[in-house]
Enzyme design. Structure first.
Site, PDB file in Angstrom:
ATOM      1  N   ASP A   1       0.880  -1.160   0.000  1.00 43.31           N
ATOM      2  CA  ASP A   1       0.000   0.000   0.000  1.00 43.31           C
ATOM      3  C   ASP A   1       0.927   1.221   0.000  1.00 43.31           C
ATOM      4  O   ASP A   1       2.126   1.117   0.302  1.00 43.31           O
ATOM      5  CB  ASP A   1      -0.955   0.001   1.199  1.00 43.31           C
ATOM      6  CG  ASP A   1      -2.149   0.936   0.966  1.00 43.31           C
ATOM      7  OD1 ASP A   1      -2.084   1.769   0.038  1.00 43.31           O
ATOM      8  OD2 ASP A   1      -3.138   0.838   1.718  1.00 43.31           O
TER       9      ASP A   1
HETATM   10  C1  BGC Z   1      -5.064   3.334   0.095  1.00 44.76           C
HETATM   11  C2  BGC Z   1      -5.203   2.344  -1.036  1.00 44.76           C
HETATM   12  C3  BGC Z   1      -5.048   3.052  -2.353  1.00 44.76           C
HETATM   13  C4  BGC Z   1      -3.722   3.775  -2.384  1.00 44.76           C
HETATM   14  C5  BGC Z   1      -3.458   4.506  -3.685  1.00 44.76           C
HETATM   15  C6  BGC Z   1      -3.821   4.183  -0.042  1.00 44.76           C
HETATM   16  O1  BGC Z   1      -3.842   5.238   0.856  1.00 44.76           O
HETATM   17  O2  BGC Z   1      -5.062   2.657   1.324  1.00 44.76           O
HETATM   18  O3  BGC Z   1      -6.438   1.696  -0.961  1.00 44.76           O
HETATM   19  O4  BGC Z   1      -5.144   2.147  -3.404  1.00 44.76           O
HETATM   20  O5  BGC Z   1      -3.698   4.718  -1.336  1.00 44.76           O
HETATM   21  O6  BGC Z   1      -4.296   5.589  -3.827  1.00 44.76           O
END
Ligand code: BGC
Length: 714
Positions: free
Chosen positions: A243
């Protein structure tokens, strides 16, 4: 051009290999590459000399999230806003999820994106999790099945899906550091299960590890999770990405088989982090990371990326079929509406004069905030949808609301910007009518409707407060005033819930003759509500998550961890007793149970037959529409295990099927196949299916069981 992955890997320098496992950078910060597609979440790196193009990764579950506007460009790049995942799960309709996936997949491809960062498949452990709307359900089977169909849909369009967040990321409070403590049984039966189902059934191209720790180790640095379970046991062949900014050690992530570190250049935002590339290089020089390890990670990433539109030099149009996809969004929303209560209030006819109250009729919530946000071309709010569809709305009242909202927002309730450029939208007061005014509206209308809204999003959990989990005082006051006034005149009063996750309803549900749950239904919100109100659409959604009577009944009491003011650890000590598994086993009555939802018609279940076919138990029965209007039913099969060595919940969902649209008196024979191994429990070391007498329970909800049969497993 055919990419020979072996050859390309062997031609890469060690520096290239190290940089390739790190994303291209934080695309919205200076000193990073300019994004190929504005508003996408991240990119993989280009290696020009080897013909490796950049590929683009973008969110998210309710629609492709890219910027709709670009500098010096008069074209727009809007993507369809679909209903939030919880609403999609309320359809219990695999085919619908596939369709939504196909539509979203086409937008991904036609806007030049390669991988969609969805679906999100964490579990509704607690109603206060700020991202519940982005997750399907409290049940692992329903979650896994919905996810599998969605992934199939997306990937059928030649782009990749990403199941996230792997794993036990059921809260937003301190999500980047909290240590989730969970037993292996609970992990396997509840939290890993949806991933296992989606991965085995639909082969998603990628998995995103989560922010949090799992039993002491960041999931992105956990080899047991990412290698032993994910690849060796389940046979996952795609790549794992972190993530965004997750974990605390890039080298450990690579060692733990987390192939790609996203978004890259994390140190630019998090000053305590080292440059990922340096960290990996140093570990390589120390011999902790070998060239073979890097080859493996690079090959794994490339094996996926060679299938992307970018590698195939696909000539994207920037013109996905938004009109067609709006229809899909509408259809999915219609099937996800859950009728929670109806004492003869609904449907209404076109002659029925309707007084719509609540600022949510104009400020309709289409979805939540954060990376799961969407930027559609439009959102049809509830009021405009009602007018467009010919609901006989009180125009004077509507005009009053239009003006009132403008007045609120241009004074003390102005919308401001937060630190990430996000809108900060103060909740508007709701109780601003005198008794005389209310009386006037009651006299001139046949029914009253109040729209109640909630919104939440990434980064913060919801609050156990009035105005969030509970009604605000002004909401309660207006609801009770309207209820009294309409009922006094022998007229009905209905509340519409435009929310992303359960709220407390028990204390005020008696004030309503009808309660309609429209969740956060995406851009077609108003059309969906209007057609359900008018009975053009017969609601067929069922709850994928329990509405508890009171928060104190919720089993996940440790949420969001300890110490309460700044949680470091969260212990999942309710174990497998999540959602209905808890309420049913410990006899706690909810307001609305898992699997519950009414219809404008009635259904009868009959002719249950259960037999064994090889490794499967086959459950077959008839569902008949016994009412006056056409409708669809979600038939559910729960299984109650015999008392054996392992404690079992009272019952568990093991299968479900949604009927086709059944006309009055029409029947459909449903056949559900359950693999015997799916009856097992994880005893701490392995899956065990106990012998004995199982009860097969077929019903319209988890507490509305219509047919039962015994089945002896020996
Ligand atoms: C989130 C993800 C997301 C990623 C990219 C993160 O903060 O937890 O779900 O895909 O950002 O935007």
């Amino acid at each position: 051009m055919v990419f020979d992955i072996e050859r390309i890997t062997s031609e890469m320098t060690i520096e290239e290999k190290i940089s390739f496992v790190v994303g291209a950078g934080i695309l919205w910060l200076p000193n990073n590459p300019k994004p190929k597609i504005k508003g996408a979440a991240g990119e993989t790196r280009e290696i020009e000399r080897l013909g490796i193009p950049r590929t683009v990764l973008a969110d998210g579950p309710a629609g492709l999230r890219i910027d709709p506007l670009r500098e010096n460009d008069s074209n727009t790049y809007h993507a369809t806003a679909f209903p939030v995942e919880t609403m999609l799960a309320s359809t219990w309709n695999r085919e619908m999820l596939r369709k939504v996936g196909q539509a979203m997949g086409e937008e991904v491809r036609e806007y030049g994106v390669d991988i969609l960062l969805a679906p999100a498949i964490n579990i509704h452990r607690n109603p206060l999790c700020g991202r519940n709307f982005e997750y399907y359900s409290e049940d692992p089977l329903l979650t896994g099945e919905m996810a599998a169909s969605f992934v199939e849909g997306v990937q059928s369009r030649g782009v990749g899906a990403c199941v996230k967040h792997f794993v036990v990321n059921e809260q937003e409070t301190n999500r980047m550091s909290v240590d989730t403590i969970v037993s292996e049984r609970t992990l396997r039966e509840i939290y890993l299960k949806p991933f296992e189902i989606a991965i085995k059934k639909a082969k998603p191209w990628t998995v995103m590890s989560s922010y949090n720790k799992l039993n002491g180790k960041y999931t992105s640095q956990n080899k047991w999770l990412l290698k032993n379970v994910l690849r060796d046991e389940w046979g996952f062949e795609g790549f794992v990405m972190t993530d965004w900014f997750a974990g605390d050690n890039a080298a450990e992530q690579i060692e733990a088989w987390n192939d790609l570190l996203m978004p890259g250049n994390t140190y630019q935002l998090f000053k305590y982090r080292k440059k990922e590339i340096d960290e990996i290089k140093e570990a390589y020089e120390r011999g902790e990371i070998t060239e073979e390890m890097l080859n493996e990670r690079v090959r794994t990433i490339l094996k996926v990326l060679v299938n992307t539109p970018a590698f195939k030099k696909y000539n994207y149009s920037n013109k996905p079929n938004l009109e067609e996809h709006a229809k899909v969004s509408y259809e999915a929303g219609c099937e996800g509406v859950v009728l929670l209560k109806n004492n003869g209030a609904l449907p209404i006819s076109k002659e029925t004069k309707v007084a719509i109250f609540g600022t949510g009729q104009i400020e309709t919530i289409r979805g939540g905030t954060g990376s799961g946000e969407t930027h559609p071309m439009y959102t049809i709010n509830f009021l405009d949808g009602a007018i467009e569809k010919g609901v006989n709305v009180d125009e004077v009242l509507a005009e009053f609301y239009r003006k009132k909202i403008v007045q609120f927002r241009s004074s003390e309730y102005a919308i401001t910007k937060g630190q990430w450029g996000e809108d900060i939208v103060p909740r508007l007061p709701q109780d601003f009518f005198t008794d005389e005014e209310i009386e006037k509206y009651v006299k001139s209308n046949d029914i009253g409707i109040f729209i109640l809204t909630r919104i939440s999003g990434e980064g913060v959990d919801r609050k156990l407060e009035k105005g969030d989990f509970y009604l605000a005082d002004d909401e309660y006051n207006i609801i009770s005033k309207l209820s009294k006034a309409f009922r006094k005149e022998g007229k009905k009063f209905v509340v519409v819930l435009n929310i992303g996750s359960p709220i407390e309803v028990e204390s005020w549900k008696e004030l309503c003759d009808g309660i309609l749950l429209v969740w956060q239904p995406g851009q077609e919100a108003g059309r969906i509500l209007a057609d359900v109100l008018l009975g053009n659409v017969n609601p067929s959604g069922k709850l994928p998550t329990t509405f508890p009577k009171r928060y104190e009944d919720v089993p996940s009491r440790s949420f969001p961890g300890e110490p309460a003011d700044n949680p470091v650890v969260v212990v999942y000590d309710e174990e497998i007793y999540v959602g209905y598994r808890y309420y049913d086993t410990f006899r706690v009555e909810p307001t609305f149970e898992f699997g519950y939802g009414l219809s404008y018609t009635t259904f009868e279940y009959s002719n249950l037959k259960v037999w064994r076919d090889g490794g499967e138990i086959v459950v077959s029965f008839d569902v008949t529409n016994t009412g006056d209007v056409a409708g669809k039913e979600v038939a559910q099969v729960y299984i109650r295990a015999p008392k054996g060595k392992i404690d079992k919940p009272y019952q568990e969902l093991k299968g479900f099927e949604k009927t086709k649209l059944l006309n009055p008196k029409e029947s459909e024979r449903i056949e559900i196949r359950i693999a015997v191994e799916e009856l097992g429990s994880f005893d701490g070391r392995c899956w065990v299916v106990e012998e004995g007498e199982y009860e097969i329970r077929v019903g319209a909800s988890s507490r509305d069981i219509r047919l039962k049969a015994k089945y002896i497993l020996d």
